[in-house]
Design an enzyme around this catalytic site. Sequence first.
Site, PDB file in Angstrom:
ATOM      1  CD1 TRP A 198       0.756  -0.452   3.058  1.00  0.00           C
ATOM      2  CD2 TRP A 198      -0.746   1.122   3.571  1.00  0.00           C
ATOM      3  NE1 TRP A 198       1.030  -0.012   4.337  1.00  0.00           N
ATOM      4  CE2 TRP A 198       0.129   0.946   4.682  1.00  0.00           C
ATOM      5  CE3 TRP A 198      -1.764   2.050   3.674  1.00  0.00           C
ATOM      6  CZ2 TRP A 198       0.004   1.687   5.865  1.00  0.00           C
ATOM      7  CZ3 TRP A 198      -1.890   2.787   4.850  1.00  0.00           C
ATOM      8  CH2 TRP A 198      -1.007   2.607   5.926  1.00  0.00           C
ATOM      9  CG  ASP A 199       4.810   0.744   1.533  1.00  0.00           C
ATOM     10  OD1 ASP A 199       3.871   0.045   1.938  1.00  0.00           O
ATOM     11  OD2 ASP A 199       5.947   0.706   2.030  1.00  0.00           O
TER      12      ASP A 199
ATOM     13  CD  GLU B 259       2.338  -4.973   8.944  1.00  0.00           C
ATOM     14  OE1 GLU B 259       3.475  -5.234   9.377  1.00  0.00           O
ATOM     15  OE2 GLU B 259       2.038  -4.991   7.746  1.00  0.00           O
TER      16      GLU B 259
ATOM     17  CE  LYS C   8       5.802  -2.497  11.634  1.00  0.00           C
ATOM     18  NZ  LYS C   8       5.710  -3.599  10.675  1.00  0.00           N
ATOM     19  CD  GLN C   9       2.493   0.597  10.100  1.00  0.00           C
ATOM     20  OE1 GLN C   9       2.959  -0.497  10.338  1.00  0.00           O
ATOM     21  NE2 GLN C   9       2.412   1.096   8.884  1.00  0.00           N
TER      22      GLN C   9
HETATM   23  C1  BGC Z   1       4.630  -1.924   7.529  1.00  0.00           C
HETATM   24  C2  BGC Z   1       3.633  -1.889   6.380  1.00  0.00           C
HETATM   25  C3  BGC Z   1       4.367  -1.562   5.113  1.00  0.00           C
HETATM   26  C4  BGC Z   1       5.505  -2.535   4.883  1.00  0.00           C
HETATM   27  C5  BGC Z   1       6.339  -2.182   3.670  1.00  0.00           C
HETATM   28  C6  BGC Z   1       5.709  -2.922   7.213  1.00  0.00           C
HETATM   29  O1  BGC Z   1       6.678  -2.917   8.211  1.00  0.00           O
HETATM   30  O2  BGC Z   1       3.984  -2.259   8.721  1.00  0.00           O
HETATM   31  O3  BGC Z   1       2.643  -0.914   6.628  1.00  0.00           O
HETATM   32  O4  BGC Z   1       3.489  -1.590   4.033  1.00  0.00           O
HETATM   33  O5  BGC Z   1       6.356  -2.545   5.997  1.00  0.00           O
HETATM   34  O6  BGC Z   1       6.888  -0.907   3.794  1.00  0.00           O
END
Ligand code: BGC
Length: 718
Positions: free
Chosen positions: A317-318, A459, A570-571
């Site tokens: 999704w980046d 996540e 996490k984010q």
């Molecule tokens: C993140 C995801 C991201 C992926 C690739 C993961 O660590 O949690 O949101 O899409 O890394 O960058």
Amino acid sequence: MNTWSLEKRGFAPADAAGDGNRFLCANGYLGLRGVPEEADRELFPAVTLAGVYDQFADRWREPVNAPRCLFIRAFFDGKPLAEYRQHRQWLDYRHGIYGRETDFGPILVRSQRFASMAGPHLLADRYEVNCVQEGDLALQVGISTDIWDINGPHLFDFRMQAADTLAVEAVTGEKRIAVAAAQRVRADFAAEESPLQDEGGAFYLLKKRVKKGERCALSAFAAIYTALDGPDPARAAAALCDQAESRGFDACLAAHKAAWEGIWERSEIVMEGDEEAALALHASQYHLNAIAPRHADNLSISARGLSGQTYKGAIFWDSEIFFFPMFVHTQPEIARALLRYRIETLPGALKKAREYGYRGAFYAWESQEGGNEGCTDFNVVDVFTHRPVRTYFRDKQIHISGDIAYALRSYYDITGDRSLLQAGGAKVILECARFYLSRASAHLDGDEIDFADVIGPDEYHERVTNNAFTNRMIRHCFESALLLKEIFADQPEWFRDLLDELDYEADWALLPEALRRIRRPRVQNGVTEQFDGYFALEDCGLEAVRSRLMDPREYWGGDHGVAGTTQIIKQADVIALAALFPQDFTDGQLAANWAYYEPRTEHGSSLSACMYALTACRVGRLDEAWRLFRKTADIDVTGGGKQWAGEIYIGGTHPASNGGAWMIAALGFAGLRVQAGRLTLHPHLPSQITRLAFPVVAGGARWMVEVTREGGRIRPMC
Ligand code: BGC
């Protein structure tokens, strides 16, 4: 201070993995890691190809590393020179040129090389030796087949030729895709030349008795093609090398530089007031521009760009949420290529949905060619037991389909151009909406529709119910599907035919009611609950959770992760929602959410800080916005970011942060909004910046945006 160049003095093998990323040269077709020419595989050299994948045995599928062109090893008096007495390397961000200067004792080497932006298959190197003493100099120059792979090997059946043109050809193991590399070398000095061909590659050996003070220089031109580029990659590679050699290094370099100038003219953000920050912004823009597909109109960008094979070279999704904004505002043809990749991989998404028992389009969480799902059931390895950990990213991170629909809709909203919707984009949105309808079907007759058993952007909390971000993306997807009818109101027949073609009548009838009934998140004291039950989790603080780790590389999520039973995330999750849908929140709610979630966020993903920075701008927390901007923009200058998820190496460049830096500067600090080709500004300049200026494409015209302490202005560019 030169805000266009990153320089490092000294050499430590332990830094090589990180430096290979920071000093990367790339041109969208390939990435050449920033290590010296003679580096052997301990220093992680690689030429990583975009969009060519291979699986070896039952290991992870990953992008293919090509044979290593531009390999040069120097010998003096019969001995290979390996010890660096002094070493300096640099990367010129303005023109994507890697340079190095090394004192080997008997000789000094200075070189510069690039992956041509003017012709994506071409690489060139100018290598100069200054002799400090008299002796026998030998240079081994060519294509090495000593290829570093994470989950390889990927190339087999090597065929090599060391004649006027050096050539190495091989095929990938899984799909037998031919990969061909060729190289020509032009020495400016008279040398005894002999071809050298063994299982280690195809080389020339240039030998010369040199005097003290003598200078010996050479230019090397290399080309890489694969069978995906055309029927005869070996011939194409040889022809390009010949052509480049006859043009000469300086002419190739001039064309490459001119191509980069063109990119900067369309995308450069000038930031005045803080030179270190300006350097970091140049670095971010360099890295994202360098990996953009310019040679194809249907490719996307992987999460670690072209810096290697990390994350399986997959598209996440980046692309839609973090890379797309810079491109749609500056180089819309690249934004289109990212989305066309999704349009063309719709069959893969339909297949994935079917495999899980759903209808519609469930896009791969880690998408490879054809939409193939690269994410495995076990994406992390436990550091204690060394056993794979069952992760549910692939099965449950369903927001991916909505993210893609979101970008397709944004493309239309921002550009006012509906041609992409017509060329398959509308179909994608409708199929994504259908997926969500089928994912929710068990609840369709209840009062509210829940989306249970999902993973949001955070996540660390797997298999939750009603993740606020996910539910909002689904609503947006339904809204966008319904809006299509209005967008194509002047072509009712075309739209009806589309619905017929997709056999969509029954789903279309369900959409309005389903949209109305999707569960809204709980809001407490202005704070949106991340998912059902989140507020009831242990609220113990980031440091308390960190102190529970028994190994610094331990994975925080999954069944036994330290974060799972706590409110530590996490984010950005609710704050990502706030950044993408600020209109859903009052100013007070934005501020309340920021204040609540920021201290509870590990920022364990490089996708996190920019979302917080964008929202910090909106709520006037400009010092925080600046801190998070620096965290975002500095990442590929300092080499920050996580290197491990459990036992899995996840290092590389950070394109999402690179895109995030553009977003913070343009959409946050300058407060740019573009709606149907119309621009407005709502500046939030931190005290560190005195001026921002950047070009934007909107409504088919080019504009220059400028923001100073006095305010903002937008003027047309000719
Ligand atoms: C993140 C995801 C991201 C992926 C690739 C993961 O660590 O949690 O949101 O899409 O890394 O960058």
